[in-house]
Design a protein around this motif. Structure first.
Motif, PDB file in Angstrom:
ATOM      1  N   ALA A   1      -8.780  -3.461  -2.027  1.00 58.75           N
ATOM      2  CA  ALA A   1      -7.957  -3.142  -3.213  1.00 58.75           C
ATOM      3  C   ALA A   1      -8.224  -4.124  -4.346  1.00 58.75           C
ATOM      4  CB  ALA A   1      -6.486  -3.185  -2.815  1.00 58.75           C
TER       5      ALA A   1
ATOM      6  N   LEU B   1      -8.552  -1.806   3.865  1.00 58.86           N
ATOM      7  CA  LEU B   1      -8.224  -1.230   2.569  1.00 58.86           C
ATOM      8  C   LEU B   1      -7.474  -2.219   1.685  1.00 58.86           C
ATOM      9  CD1 LEU B   1      -7.273   2.286   3.890  1.00 58.86           C
ATOM     10  CD2 LEU B   1      -9.173   1.786   2.353  1.00 58.86           C
ATOM     11  N   LEU B   2      -6.708  -3.112   2.312  1.00 63.81           N
ATOM     12  CA  LEU B   2      -6.030  -4.138   1.528  1.00 63.81           C
ATOM     13  C   LEU B   2      -7.044  -5.093   0.925  1.00 63.81           C
ATOM     14  CD1 LEU B   2      -2.975  -5.064   3.809  1.00 63.81           C
ATOM     15  CD2 LEU B   2      -3.008  -3.582   1.792  1.00 63.81           C
TER      16      LEU B   2
ATOM     17  N   ASP C   1      -2.803   4.836  -2.624  1.00 65.92           N
ATOM     18  CA  ASP C   1      -3.916   3.961  -2.261  1.00 65.92           C
ATOM     19  C   ASP C   1      -4.720   4.531  -1.101  1.00 65.92           C
ATOM     20  OD1 ASP C   1      -3.172   1.707  -4.045  1.00 65.92           O
ATOM     21  OD2 ASP C   1      -1.399   1.654  -2.757  1.00 65.92           O
ATOM     22  N   LEU C   2      -4.146   5.545  -0.424  1.00 67.06           N
ATOM     23  CA  LEU C   2      -4.812   6.128   0.735  1.00 67.06           C
ATOM     24  C   LEU C   2      -4.194   7.478   1.065  1.00 67.06           C
ATOM     25  CD1 LEU C   2      -6.704   5.908   3.260  1.00 67.06           C
ATOM     26  CD2 LEU C   2      -4.775   4.822   4.435  1.00 67.06           C
TER      27      LEU C   2
ATOM     28  N   MET D   1       0.839  -1.193   0.000  1.00 71.24           N
ATOM     29  CA  MET D   1       0.000   0.000   0.000  1.00 71.24           C
ATOM     30  C   MET D   1       0.876   1.245   0.000  1.00 71.24           C
ATOM     31  SD  MET D   1      -2.721   1.383   2.865  1.00 71.24           S
ATOM     32  CE  MET D   1      -3.930   0.099   2.524  1.00 71.24           C
ATOM     33  N   LYS D   2       0.474   2.219  -0.788  1.00 68.75           N
ATOM     34  CA  LYS D   2       1.176   3.497  -0.853  1.00 68.75           C
ATOM     35  C   LYS D   2       0.251   4.556  -0.281  1.00 68.75           C
ATOM     36  CE  LYS D   2       3.691   6.514  -4.046  1.00 68.75           C
ATOM     37  NZ  LYS D   2       4.071   6.723  -5.479  1.00 68.75           N
ATOM     38  N   ALA D   3       0.681   5.206   0.793  1.00 77.56           N
ATOM     39  CA  ALA D   3      -0.181   6.158   1.487  1.00 77.56           C
ATOM     40  C   ALA D   3       0.526   7.495   1.677  1.00 77.56           C
ATOM     41  CB  ALA D   3      -0.601   5.601   2.844  1.00 77.56           C
TER      42      ALA D   3
ATOM     43  N   ALA E   1       2.770  -0.440   4.903  1.00 80.59           N
ATOM     44  CA  ALA E   1       2.588   0.607   3.900  1.00 80.59           C
ATOM     45  C   ALA E   1       3.864   1.420   3.701  1.00 80.59           C
ATOM     46  CB  ALA E   1       1.446   1.531   4.307  1.00 80.59           C
TER      47      ALA E   1
END
Length: 220
Positions: free
Chosen positions: A220, A216-217, A44-45, A1-3, A27
Motif C-alpha cells: 500500500a 498488501l499492507l 484496498d482489496l 485496510m478496507k476489503a 481489515a
C-alpha cells in the motif's frame, strides 16, 4: 485496510475470508451479495472466495462470471483495485478473462483436500512481498477442478514475465508446470487454488496464508 468479499450462491469460504482478513490485517470487511451492481468505495482489496458458485453448473465459475457484481469487480480491477481469487474465485477470474487459462478436472478425477507444500515463485508481487526471502509455504487445497491448463504460448509468457506466484512442490492435480497461482501483468490480480484463508493461524496447521494478506499492507 478496507476489503470486500463477494458472495455468490454456493460460496462457502466467504466467512473464512472475512475472518482471515480481520485477524491477519485488522481489515474492515464488507460482504457483497452477487446481485449488487456496485461495490463500496475506497476498497484496498476485493476477494472472490472459494466454494461452488451456482453449484458449478455449466463449468466452475462460468455463471458467476456473468453475475451483476462481477461486472463491478472487473471494472474495479481495471481501475487498479487489487483482486484475490481463491479456488472457485480463481476459476471466476479465468472465466472473466482477467487471468488467462482454465481450471480443469483434477487429473485423478477426485476431489483433493489436504495441506500442500508450495514454492513461492515470485515474492515481489503485491500479494507475496511479506514472504521476503522465504521460498516455501504451506496452505490447504480443497477442489475437484484445480488442474490449471493453458496453451504453451500462454504458459511460456507467464514464465517469462514472472507471473507464476505459487507452484506446487509436488504433483497435486495435474496442473501444467505445477502452477498453483498466477498474477495478471500488473501483479494486482492474483488467482490461486490453495486457500490462504484456511492457513492464516498456526492453530490451523499453518499461518503462511496470512502473509498473502499482510503483503498488501506492505504494497500500500
Amino acid at each position: 485496510m478496507k476489503a470486500a468479499v463477494i458472495i455468490y450462491p454456493g460460496s462457502n469460504c466467504d466467512r473464512d475470508c472475512k475472518i482471515a482478513l480481520e485477524r491477519s490485517v485488522d481489515a474492515h470487511v464488507s460482504m457483497v451479495w452477487h446481485k449488487e451492481t456496485s461495490l463500496p468505495e475506497g476498497l484496498d482489496l476485493i476477494v472472490l472466495p472459494g466454494g461452488f458458485s451456482y453449484g458449478d453448473y455449466l463449468r466452475c465459475g462460468a455463471m458467476a462470471a456473468l453475475s451483476p457484481v462481477t461486472r463491478a469487480v472487473v471494472d474495479a480491477a481495471k481501475s487498479g483495485v487489487p483482486v484475490l481469487g481463491i479456488c472457485n474465485g480463481f476459476q471466476v477470474l479465468c472465466e472473466t478473462g482477467l487471468l488467462p487459462g482454465a481450471l480443469l478436472r483434477n487429473a485423478s478425477l477426485k476431489y483433493v483436500c489436504k495441506p500442500v507444500a508450495l514454492e513461492v515463485t515470485n515474492a515481489a508481487t503485491p500479494f507475496t512481498r511479506a514472504f521476503g526471502n522465504r521460498s516455501e509455504a504451506v496452505m490447504t487445497v480443497g477442489n475437484g477442478e484445480g488442474n490449471y491448463f493453458a496453451e504453451d504460448a500462454v504458459l511460456d509468457e507467464l514464465e517469462q514475465e514472472n507471473r507464476v506466484a505459487f507452484r506446487y512442490k509436488e504433483e497435486i492435480n495435474g496442473s501444467l508446470r505445477r502452477i498453483a497461482g498466477i498474477v495478471d501483468p500488473t501483479g494486482r490480480i492474483l488467482g490461486m487454488m490453495p486457500h490462504p484463508d484456511r492457513a492464516f493461524e498456526a492453530e490451523l496447521g499453518s499461518a503462511d496464508g496470512a502473509l498473502v494478506f499482510q503483503s498488501l499492507l506492505e504494497a500500500a
